[in-house]
Design a protein around this motif. Sequence first.
Motif, PDB file in Angstrom:
ATOM      1  N   TRP A  48       6.891   0.557  -8.684  1.00  0.00           N
ATOM      2  CA  TRP A  48       5.795  -0.411  -8.576  1.00  0.00           C
ATOM      3  C   TRP A  48       5.909  -1.196  -7.275  1.00  0.00           C
ATOM      4  O   TRP A  48       4.933  -1.417  -6.562  1.00  0.00           O
ATOM      5  CB  TRP A  48       5.843  -1.337  -9.803  1.00  0.00           C
ATOM      6  N   GLU A 104       4.861   1.052  -4.397  1.00  0.00           N
ATOM      7  CA  GLU A 104       3.410   1.323  -4.443  1.00  0.00           C
ATOM      8  C   GLU A 104       2.593   0.115  -4.003  1.00  0.00           C
ATOM      9  O   GLU A 104       1.674   0.221  -3.203  1.00  0.00           O
ATOM     10  CB  GLU A 104       3.005   1.682  -5.872  1.00  0.00           C
ATOM     11  N   ARG A 105       2.964  -1.064  -4.532  1.00  0.00           N
ATOM     12  CA  ARG A 105       2.127  -2.231  -4.234  1.00  0.00           C
ATOM     13  C   ARG A 105       2.213  -2.623  -2.769  1.00  0.00           C
ATOM     14  O   ARG A 105       1.342  -3.298  -2.244  1.00  0.00           O
ATOM     15  CB  ARG A 105       2.450  -3.402  -5.151  1.00  0.00           C
ATOM     16  N   HIS A 106       3.275  -2.190  -2.072  1.00  0.00           N
ATOM     17  CA  HIS A 106       3.372  -2.454  -0.639  1.00  0.00           C
ATOM     18  C   HIS A 106       2.835  -1.294   0.193  1.00  0.00           C
ATOM     19  O   HIS A 106       2.922  -1.320   1.426  1.00  0.00           O
ATOM     20  CB  HIS A 106       4.822  -2.754  -0.249  1.00  0.00           C
TER      21      HIS A 106
END
Length: 499
Positions: free
Chosen positions: A126, A129-131
Motif C-alpha cells: 500500500w 502504491e500510494r506513492h
Amino acid sequence: MGVRPAVGRRGVLPVVEIVYVVVAVAYDFDLVVLGAGPAGEKGAVQAAYFGKRVAIVEREAEPGGAAVHTGTLPSKTLRETALFLSGYRQRELYGLTVNVNTELAVPRLLSRKNAVRELEVARIRWNLERHGVQSMRGIARFLDSHAVELASLGAAPRRVTSEYFLIATGSKPFQPSNIPFDDEDVDDSDTILMIDRLPKTLIILGGGVIGCEYATMFAAMGVRVTLIDGRDRLLPFLDFEIGERLRGAMNSLGIDLRMSSETKSVKRALGRGIVCALGDGTELVAEKLLFAAGRSGRTEDLDLATIGVPTDKRGNIVVDGDYRTPIPNVYAAGDVIGFPALASTSMEQARVAVCHAFDFSYKRQVSTLLPYGIYTIPEVSCVGLSEEMAKEQKIEVVVGRAFYRDNARGKIIGDKDGVIKLLFDRGTRRLVGCHCIGDRASELVHIGQSAILLAGTVDTFIEMVFNYPTLSELFKYAAYDALGAIGRPFGAGVAGIGS
Ligand SMILES: Cc1cc2nc3c(=O)[nH]c(=O)nc-3n(C[C@H](O)[C@H](O)[C@H](O)COP(=O)(O)OP(=O)(O)OC[C@H]3O[C@@H](n4cnc5c(N)ncnc54)[C@H](O)[C@@H]3O)c2cc1C
C-alpha cells in the motif's frame, strides 16, 4: 549544427554556427531501487514523495526482506509467543511455573508469524502504491551503470534504465564450509524459523545479538540451550554492568554459556544427534544446532564488477559518507553495506542516500546517536556512552540507577530484575548514556535518546512530571540517584532528596 546567413564585410556569407542541443537521455526511471526490504521501501518512497519516477525491483514474490520474512518481525513474534506460552511474565506474579505444551508451541508460533507477515506485506504494498512506486519482480544484475537486467522465472529478461540506482539487496546468513548446513538439524538464522517442532536441546554457535535473542527465547520455552562463543564477554558493546546483568538472567533461564570456547567441528553422530567438538576436547551433543555467527552482503547476483563497484570479503558494498559507491549514480544502503545492519538504520541510510542523490535539502545524515534494541528475555536497550566508553573518552560521569522492583508499575507487572542506568557528565550535568534492561527496555530507551539529543540534564528529569504508575518514572528516580552522587543536589542541597 545549423547554417544561417550572416552579413560580412564583403556581403552575405554563409556562416556555420554550432547550435548546442541539450539531449536529455531518456531513462525509464529517475531511480530504480534494487531490493524491497526496509531500506528499499523507504528509499523508493522518499524519492517518489518528492515527485521522482521510481521503480523497485524484488526477487521474491513479496516485499519486506529479512525484516518481514526471516529476521526482525518473525523473531520478535517468536519472542512474544515464547513469553505468552511459557507464562514468563506471569511467573513472578502468581508463583506459576507454566510448562510449555511443545506440541502447541510451534503451530501457534507459525500462525502468529504468518499473520504479522501478511499484515506487514500489505502495508508495504500500500505504501509503495500510494506513492506511485512501480513494483517489478526479478533478480537484478547490472549491465552498465545506468541499466539493469531483471531475470524472473518464466519471463523473458527485461532491461530497465535509470538515472540513479539504490542497491538495497540486504544480507544472508554467513555459512562457513565446515558447518554441515545440509543436515536438517543444522540451521542458520533464516531456516531456524521454519522448524516444525521444538527440540529438547539446542546448541547455538555465536553469542551476538541474534544468538543471544534465540537462546533466551528457546530457553523460555523449556529447550535446554547451550550457547558457544569464542569471546570472553557477551555482547561486548554493552555497558559492562548491563552485560553482566544479562548474563545473570541467561543463567537463570538455564542457558549453559560457554564463553572463550573455540568450535573445532560440527557433525552428526548416528543415534546421538549433532555433536559439536570444542577446542578443549569437550563434546557437546544436541538435537539441533543454530549457527548464528554473522551475515554477508547479498551482492553475488548483481554483477557489480561490470560497473566497478567494489565489495569487501564478506560481500558488503563499500560506500562513502553519503552512501554513494565509487560510481556516482549508484548508491547502496542497509545490510548490504554491513555494520550496523539493523532495520532501523537501514531505513534511515536509504532516505539519506536518496536525498543526497537528488539534492533534496531535507535529510542529509543519519543521526550519530543510534539506539540499540536487543530482544532477549529480558529485553536490553542502550543509547549513548557506556561507562567504559566514557572512561576511554576521559569524560567523568555520575551514574544513577533505578530498579523496577522499587517502581509501582514494575511491581504490578512483576519484573523484579529490571534496571535503568543513566550516565550524566559530572561537569555539564548532561545525560550522556542511557541503559535499560527489563520489560519495555527498547521503548523506554527513547526517553533517554530524546534527552541526550535535546541536551537534557539531570535537572530535566527532576523537573519532569511523569504519569504514575509508569516505568518511565524510573528516569526520575535514576536522576535523583545521580543527583546524590553529584553532591550538588538540585534546589535544597540535600543529597537523595527524591529517593
Ligand atoms: C534473526 C534476526 C533478527 C533481527 N532483529 C532485528 C531487530 O530487532 N531490529 C532491527 O532493527 N533489525 C533486526 N534485524 C536486522 C534486519 O532484519 C535487517 O537489518 C534489515 O532487514 C535490513 O534491511 P535491508 O532492506 O537492507 O535488507 P533486507 O531486509 O535483507 O532486504 C533485501 C531485499 O532485497 C532482495 N534482493 C536481494 N538480491 C536481489 C536482487 N539481485 N534483485 C532483486 N532483489 C534482490 C531480497 O529478496 C530482499 O527482499 C534482524 C535480523 C535477523 C536475521
